[in-house]
Design an enzyme around this catalytic site. Structure first.
Site, short mmCIF file in Angstrom:
data_model
loop_
_atom_site.label_atom_id
_atom_site.label_comp_id
_atom_site.label_asym_id
_atom_site.label_seq_id
_atom_site.Cartn_x
_atom_site.Cartn_y
_atom_site.Cartn_z
CG ASP A 137 0.53 -7.73 -0.09
OD1 ASP A 137 0.62 -7.80 1.05
OD2 ASP A 137 0.12 -6.62 -0.78
CG HIS A 144 -6.27 -1.94 5.49
ND1 HIS A 144 -5.82 -0.72 5.28
CD2 HIS A 144 -5.89 -2.71 4.23
CE1 HIS A 144 -5.51 -0.57 3.93
NE2 HIS A 144 -5.66 -1.82 3.33
CD GLU A 209 -0.88 -1.44 1.03
OE1 GLU A 209 -0.33 -2.59 0.75
OE2 GLU A 209 -1.75 -1.20 0.46
CG ASP A 243 3.17 -4.33 -0.27
OD1 ASP A 243 4.23 -4.04 -1.04
OD2 ASP A 243 2.31 -4.84 -0.23
CE LYS A 263 0.39 -3.20 -3.08
NZ LYS A 263 0.49 -2.43 -1.70
CA CA Z 1 0.36 -5.01 0.81
#
Ligand code: CA
Length: 438
Positions: A137, A144, A209, A243, A263
């Site tokens: 990732d 962002h 995301e 995500d 995550k």
């Molecule tokens: Ca991500």
């Protein structure tokens, strides 16, 4: 890779739905997925989208409509994962694309043989299209990174390394699922800023995301690195990627080694892999502002500056359970463009391998949340609600700081410009279910 006959915007297909002006899958696209008839015990196999149909590559291999070289590639796509085909590299992908483009064109002599290999997309379900060995990732959108950084460090939002290297961490591949699935609200440890100790329970700051997913094709040997001008030939293609993030779990757990359980509970991909070659007309200049640090030599090249970025438009929608019950359309949360990314895909590939790390066919990158500079170009609730401080008011009167049970997030993407065929990505959607009882 160069523009060729398969990109000709005037090409049409004998599959009429591919010729509609707003089609996601015209003959210039030809993306790959793995599918089978919905609610069936059929084998999963590779397919290519054309209009509102899927061309069944396993069945096509059986027809022997093509020469042996192409038929061998079709056989690599006949099973439940595309890794072997992806690992053959850009030349093989280009050969199959050209053959399918010719066979699907208006007037093709192969129409009679291909017709029985078509399946309506509305009748099929999809699978993750390859075995994803490793998922990385990244964090490539400076807008962002700045928006999130400001929540914690208003005076100094970007950390000193941001402008020097594409920041990334190793993610979790096993929980990447294909569009249409459901997510059980994760549980974990969270700690309120004024509390003495953490508590355990359902995530209260669940977020999406908006990202671009990147699939590796041909890999590199352990110990060797991929030069920036070779990077594109190692990228098989792209998808839309959500995500999911548990912001409250992340805030407590992430120091000092980075995100972990916040995550790894879910990520959502769109079913189709749009190939690097299909996107060639949408490659645009990559640039770095003159007053920012210029990339180190290994992350820079003339070629990358001239066409390293990708003009890919991203949209994210929310449909709450109440909106669904009332038959109301999803609400547009934000739209951004991958071309604004601070680091481009070739730089991610090059940086990932600069230490000798080996990428393998089917490995997957998330681009990081893509946000633009305006209020309607944000790629997460964290940014839209300023960390949960400003509630988002939906048209039906519902309010959101973060996502609620029953919320469905739908992401889509497309490339569009005069003089080139529109290239659509389809969509990535998933619905949140309540947490399991403790
Ligand atoms: Ca991500």
């Amino acid at each position: 890779m160069n523009l060729n006959e398969t990109h000709d915007p005037d090409l049409t297909s004998w599959v009429k739905s591919a010729n509609l002006e707003d089609a996601d899958f015209p003959i210039q696209n030809l993306p790959f997925a793995v599918f089978r008839l919905r609610v069936s015990d059929e084998s999963l196999r590779g397919g290519v989208a054309i209009g509102d149909q899927v061309l069944d590559l396993a069945r096509l291999a059986e027809t022997r409509a093509f020469d042996s070289d192409i038929n061998e590639l079709l056989q690599l796509c006949a099973g439940p994962s595309l890794n072997a085909f992806m690992g053959r590299g850009a030349a093989a992908a280009a050969a199959l694309r050209r053959a399918l483009s010719q066979a699907l064109r208006t007037g093709s002599e192969l129409q009679q043989q291909l017709q029985p290999c078509l399946v309506a997309q509305e009748l099929v379900e999809y699978s993750v299209p390859c075995r994803i060995g490793d998922y990385t990732d990244f964090y490539t959108s400076i807008n962002h990174a700045t928006n999130v950084g400001k929540l914690f460090r208003p005076d100094n939002p970007l950390l000193p390394n941001y402008k020097w290297l594409p920041i990334g961490y190793h993610g979790r591949a096993s929980s990447i699922e294909v569009s249409g699935h459901e997510i059980i609200r994760p549980q974990g440890q969270t700690k309120a800023p004024d509390a003495d100790s953490p508590s355990f329970g359902p995530c209260r700051r669940l977020d999406y995301e908006t990202e671009v997913g990147i699939y590796i094709g041909a890999g590199n040997a352990l110990g060797e690195r991929i030069a920036i001008d070779d990077a594109d030939s190692h990228v098989f293609g792209y998808c839309i990627f959500n995500d999911w993030s548990a912001r409250d779990i992340q805030a407590w757990e992430y120091q000092p080694l980075g995100p972990f359980l916040s995550k790894s509970f879910a990520s959502t991909i769109s079913p189709w892999i749009v190939t690097s070659e299909a996107l060639l007309p949408y490659r645009v200049e990559w640039s770095r502002a003159a007053d920012d640090p210029q990339p180190l030599a290994y992350l820079d090249s003339e070629h990358n500056r001239s066409r390293g970025a990708l003009d890919l438009k991203l949209q994210t929608y929310l449909q709450t359970a109440k909106m669904r019950a009332a038959g109301e359309p999803p609400y547009l949360l934000g739209q951004s463009n991958f071309a604004q990314s601070y680091w481009c895909v070739a730089q991610m590939v090059t940086h990932h391998t600069v230490n000798g790390c080996n990428l393998q066919p089917g490995d997957f990158f998330g681009s990081g949340t893509q946000s633009g500079t305006s209020e309607n170009a944000l790629g997460s609730m964290l940014e839209i609600t300023h960390g949960g401080k400003q509630e988002l008011a939906l048209p039906n009167g519902e309010l959101r700081k973060f996502l609620a049970d029953g919320d469905c997030i739908i992401m889509s993407g497309h490339c569009e410009k005069p003089g080139a065929a529109r290239i659509g990505f389809g969509s990535a959607s998933a619905t949140i279910l309540p947490a399991n009882p403790i």
